[in-house]
Design a protein around this motif. Structure first.
Motif, PDB file in Angstrom:
ATOM      1  N   PHE A 120       7.132   4.748  -6.757  1.00 17.63           N
ATOM      2  CA  PHE A 120       6.628   3.512  -6.168  1.00 17.63           C
ATOM      3  C   PHE A 120       5.458   2.947  -6.982  1.00 17.63           C
ATOM      4  CE2 PHE A 120       3.360   1.633  -3.441  1.00 17.63           C
ATOM      5  CZ  PHE A 120       4.045   0.517  -2.980  1.00 17.63           C
ATOM      6  N   LEU A 121       4.539   3.807  -7.375  1.00 17.71           N
ATOM      7  CA  LEU A 121       3.396   3.347  -8.165  1.00 17.71           C
ATOM      8  C   LEU A 121       3.847   2.751  -9.487  1.00 17.71           C
ATOM      9  CD1 LEU A 121       0.864   6.273  -7.500  1.00 17.71           C
ATOM     10  CD2 LEU A 121       0.905   3.999  -6.458  1.00 17.71           C
TER      11      LEU A 121
ATOM     12  N   GLN B  93       0.815  -1.227   0.000  1.00 22.23           N
ATOM     13  CA  GLN B  93       0.000   0.000   0.000  1.00 22.23           C
ATOM     14  C   GLN B  93       0.842   1.267   0.000  1.00 22.23           C
ATOM     15  OE1 GLN B  93      -0.668  -2.638   2.220  1.00 22.23           O
ATOM     16  NE2 GLN B  93      -2.130  -3.365   0.676  1.00 22.23           N
ATOM     17  N   GLY B  94       2.158   1.128  -0.057  1.00 23.94           N
ATOM     18  CA  GLY B  94       3.021   2.296  -0.094  1.00 23.94           C
ATOM     19  C   GLY B  94       3.325   2.873   1.268  1.00 23.94           C
ATOM     20  N   GLN B  95       3.007   2.161   2.356  1.00 24.27           N
ATOM     21  CA  GLN B  95       3.311   2.625   3.698  1.00 24.27           C
ATOM     22  C   GLN B  95       4.735   2.222   4.076  1.00 24.27           C
ATOM     23  OE1 GLN B  95       1.115   4.488   5.618  1.00 24.27           O
ATOM     24  NE2 GLN B  95      -0.087   4.516   3.737  1.00 24.27           N
TER      25      GLN B  95
ATOM     26  N   GLY C 201       3.645   7.455   7.926  1.00 23.34           N
ATOM     27  CA  GLY C 201       4.183   6.359   7.138  1.00 23.34           C
ATOM     28  C   GLY C 201       4.039   6.551   5.646  1.00 23.34           C
ATOM     29  N   ALA C 202       3.444   7.673   5.188  1.00 25.55           N
ATOM     30  CA  ALA C 202       3.275   7.882   3.763  1.00 25.55           C
ATOM     31  C   ALA C 202       4.575   8.345   3.135  1.00 25.55           C
ATOM     32  CB  ALA C 202       2.166   8.898   3.510  1.00 25.55           C
TER      33      ALA C 202
ATOM     34  N   ALA D 293       8.072  -2.661  -1.972  1.00 23.07           N
ATOM     35  CA  ALA D 293       9.243  -2.192  -2.707  1.00 23.07           C
ATOM     36  C   ALA D 293      10.287  -1.707  -1.717  1.00 23.07           C
ATOM     37  CB  ALA D 293       8.869  -1.081  -3.690  1.00 23.07           C
ATOM     38  N   VAL D 294      11.538  -1.690  -2.179  1.00 26.56           N
ATOM     39  CA  VAL D 294      12.634  -1.158  -1.376  1.00 26.56           C
ATOM     40  C   VAL D 294      13.332  -0.098  -2.209  1.00 26.56           C
ATOM     41  CG1 VAL D 294      14.176  -3.005  -2.153  1.00 26.56           C
ATOM     42  CG2 VAL D 294      14.718  -1.713  -0.070  1.00 26.56           C
ATOM     43  N   ALA D 295      13.640   1.013  -1.552  1.00 30.30           N
ATOM     44  CA  ALA D 295      14.271   2.141  -2.236  1.00 30.30           C
ATOM     45  C   ALA D 295      15.565   2.499  -1.532  1.00 30.30           C
ATOM     46  CB  ALA D 295      13.331   3.351  -2.255  1.00 30.30           C
ATOM     47  N   VAL D 296      16.589   2.759  -2.332  1.00 31.79           N
ATOM     48  CA  VAL D 296      17.881   3.232  -1.821  1.00 31.79           C
ATOM     49  C   VAL D 296      18.071   4.652  -2.340  1.00 31.79           C
ATOM     50  CG1 VAL D 296      20.362   2.842  -1.753  1.00 31.79           C
ATOM     51  CG2 VAL D 296      18.803   0.896  -1.805  1.00 31.79           C
TER      52      VAL D 296
END
Length: 604
Positions: free
Chosen positions: A320-321, A282-284, A310-311, A357-360
């Motif tokens: 992310f989308l 959910q992108g949290q 958490g957004a 997802a994971v973001a760096v």
């Protein structure tokens, strides 16, 4: 509640089964035993009746009365009631037992049966006696079960002279004692079965209870819990306990390995300079490392300031989308609050489905700025060199082609070529100086400096240039100041660059002022002009290389290289000082340099 327990279920099942079996067995045994008992008693009663009949049918009366009394005693001894009937069916006075039961023989024998006896038939009866009610109830009453034998008595001439009746009631029979014995035996059996069932169920369920308690402790995180196993009780439950302990050991090892991997991953994430953010489907935000926490806090997306706890920030949410929709890794730069971040975001899978997802994120603001400066530097150097090179090429071709005929024309062309070559040499020299300064290779030759003398020397150098351009150059220099510990050539270069900029950007009849002063342990060097000024939006960038406040003005028109202020800044900072600029468009500019009199700390 007892049915929700294995012990209760097992206990009640065993008791129920045993009770049912005992009841069925008791009924069966009662029926069989009583049938056998009745047959034996009936046989004894018939033998007694035959004996009495034989005795009473003997001829003669001598000794019969005594024999009759002995027979009555014998019958009474056997708890048997005896009644002797005469020819008319009446009871003989001496032919009745002394103890008559509450059930008279007339209620047992019916008239038809008495008639059969007097006809010479033997009557053997067994059953329950039904007598008339006592007047309070119209229904008959069932009395005790009785056993009766009626034999006819024959005279010597063969006619029926009477009858002998023998009978017993249940009170005289041992049936009730036998039934009580069977009943109490069944009760004792049920009681013993209850104790045995409870003991057996406890023995069976105790290991299960231990396994349950061990499972509850493991559910609370105590993975070192084990179930005790007795070596002499290796039945199915013992095998279950062994399997449980094996499972617990493997689970403890797996949890330990997972904990180690989690700690290693957490240590890696904490030690990373890049920010790492993990999101769910959910992108949290669900997992972050310290750099990412600071980053989200800087972006004002923490739980205290943002209601949507958490957004993700909007730029990251867009990426992310796309990652979730396209299910592929994406790269890109996002700019938030004036800083640039390089983002690498990839999907996380669970059973072939994207679960997040994971973001760096890496702060590349300085890299992007340096890259832009590099590109601008190359473009500016190319532009700055192209102008003098073009002029050198053009005027040299004019000399070669003989365009300049007279010595004056030739001298003028040569003068232009000389000026451009000097400007190009100065540009190259300043570029090299600036490159050394930015690389940290600047050497400061520290020595005692006479600050007022330095100011007057710079003032003399620019007096003639100012007069040629009809600019008033003045100096406010005190007669004496504390000696400074600087690199004199470098500080002189700072004043020369500032004064040169001021004169070049001041129109005719303008004023340029050089002021020196001291405040505490710091010296103040100020250069002020009444020139065109610098726009406010350009002030933060004037110390960058090749930056032009007046975009319409070229280097050839101003005569500068665009590197002077950048060099000034590096020299001043190398002396642990500061340089600032204040300007009003159309009214002039003021540069203020503050330097510690003791010089840079690293040279002390």
């Amino acid at each position: 509640m007892i049915w929700r327990s294995v012990v209760g279920k097992l206990w009640l099942t065993i008791i129920g089964l045993v009770t049912l079996v005992l009841l069925v067995l008791s009924l069966f045994l009662t029926e069989q035993i009583m049938d056998t008992y009745y047959k034996a008693e009936l046989n004894n009663l018939e033998q007694l009746a035959n004996h009495i009949k034989t005795t009473l049918e003997q001829p003669g009366d001598e000794g019969r009365a005594e024999e009759l009394r002995s027979v009555l005693k014998m019958a009474d001894l056997y708890d048997t009631y005896m009644i002797i009937l005469g020819p008319d069916g009446s009871v003989r006075p001496t032919g009745i037992s002394p103890n008559v039961p509450d059930i008279p023989w007339q209620d047992i024998l019916e008239q038809t049966e008495i008639d059969r006896v007097f006809k010479g038939e033997e009557q053997v009866l067994r059953g329950r006696v039904m007598v008339e009610g006592d007047g309070k109830s119209s229904f008959p009453l069932f009395k005790d079960e009785v056993m009766l034998v009626a034999y006819p008595l024959q005279a010597p001439d063969g006619h029926i002279d009477g009858a002998v009746v023998l009978y017993r009631t249940q009170e005289q029979l041992s049936e009730s004692q036998i039934k009580k014995l069977i009943f109490f035996s069944a009760l004792i059996g049920i009681f013993l079965t209850t104790i045995f069932a409870f003991f057996l169920s406890t023995r069976i369920t105790q290991p299960l209870i231990q396994i349950k308690k061990a499972a509850e402790r493991m559910a609370k995180g105590k993975f070192s819990t084990r179930v005790p196993v007795r070596s002499h009780e290796r039945d199915e439950i013992g095998d279950l306990s062994v399997a449980f302990n094996r499972m617990a050991a493997q689970l403890e090892e797996s949890i330990h390995a997972l904990s180690q991997e989690k700690e290693q991953l957490a240590s890696i994430l904490r030690s990373m300079a890049d920010g790492v953010i993990t999101m769910n489907a959910q992108g949290q935000v669900i997992v972050t490392n310290p750099p990412a926490d600071r980053l989200l806090e800087d972006w004002h997306f923490d739980s205290e300031t943002d209601p949507s706890h958490g957004a993700l920030p909007s730029p990251l949410d867009d990426i992310f989308l796309r990652v979730v929709e396209e299910e592929r890794e994406l790269f890109g730069d996002v700019t938030i609050h004036g800083r640039t971040w390089a983002v690498v975001m990839g999907p996380l899978y669970a059973r072939n489905q994207v679960r997040g997802a994971v973001a760096v994120l890496r702060d590349v603001t300085e890299e992007r700025r340096l890259d832009k400066l590099r590109k601008d530097f190359v473009a500016n150097v190319s532009h700055e060199l192209r102008t003098p090179l073009s002029m050198l090429q053009g005027y040299s071709e004019a000399l070669l082609d003989g365009v300049a005929q007279s010595p004056d024309e030739q001298r003028e062309i040569v003068s232009v070529i000389n000026d451009e070559s000097l400007r190009m040499g100065r540009l190259v020299r300043e570029l090299l100086d600036l490159a050394r300064m930015e690389a940290g290779h600047m050497r400061l030759e520290k020595a005692k400096v006479d600050v007022p003398g330095l100011g007057r020397r710079v003032l003399r150098k620019f007096q003639s240039i100012a007069r040629e351009q009809r600019i008033t150059l003045t100096g406010k220099i005190p007669d004496s100041m504390a000696e400074a510990w600087w690199d004199e050539d470098k500080i002189e270069q700072v004043l020369i660059n500032l004064a040169d900029n001021a004169i070049r950007h001041t129109p005719e009849n303008g004023e340029v002022t050089i002021t020196l002063g001291q405040a505490g342990d710091k010296a103040h060097l100020m250069v002020e002009d009444t020139g065109s000024g610098i726009p406010e939006e350009d002030l933060p960038f004037i110390f960058e290389r090749f930056y032009k406040a007046d975009k319409a003005r070229t280097r050839a028109q101003s005569g500068g290289t665009g590197l002077g202020l950048a060099i000034v800044k590096h020299i001043v900072e190398a002396h642990d000082g500061t340089v600032t600029a204040k300007s009003t468009l159309g009214q002039g500019t003021r540069f203020v340099v503050q330097l510690p009199l003791a010089g840079p700390k690293q040279t002390e």
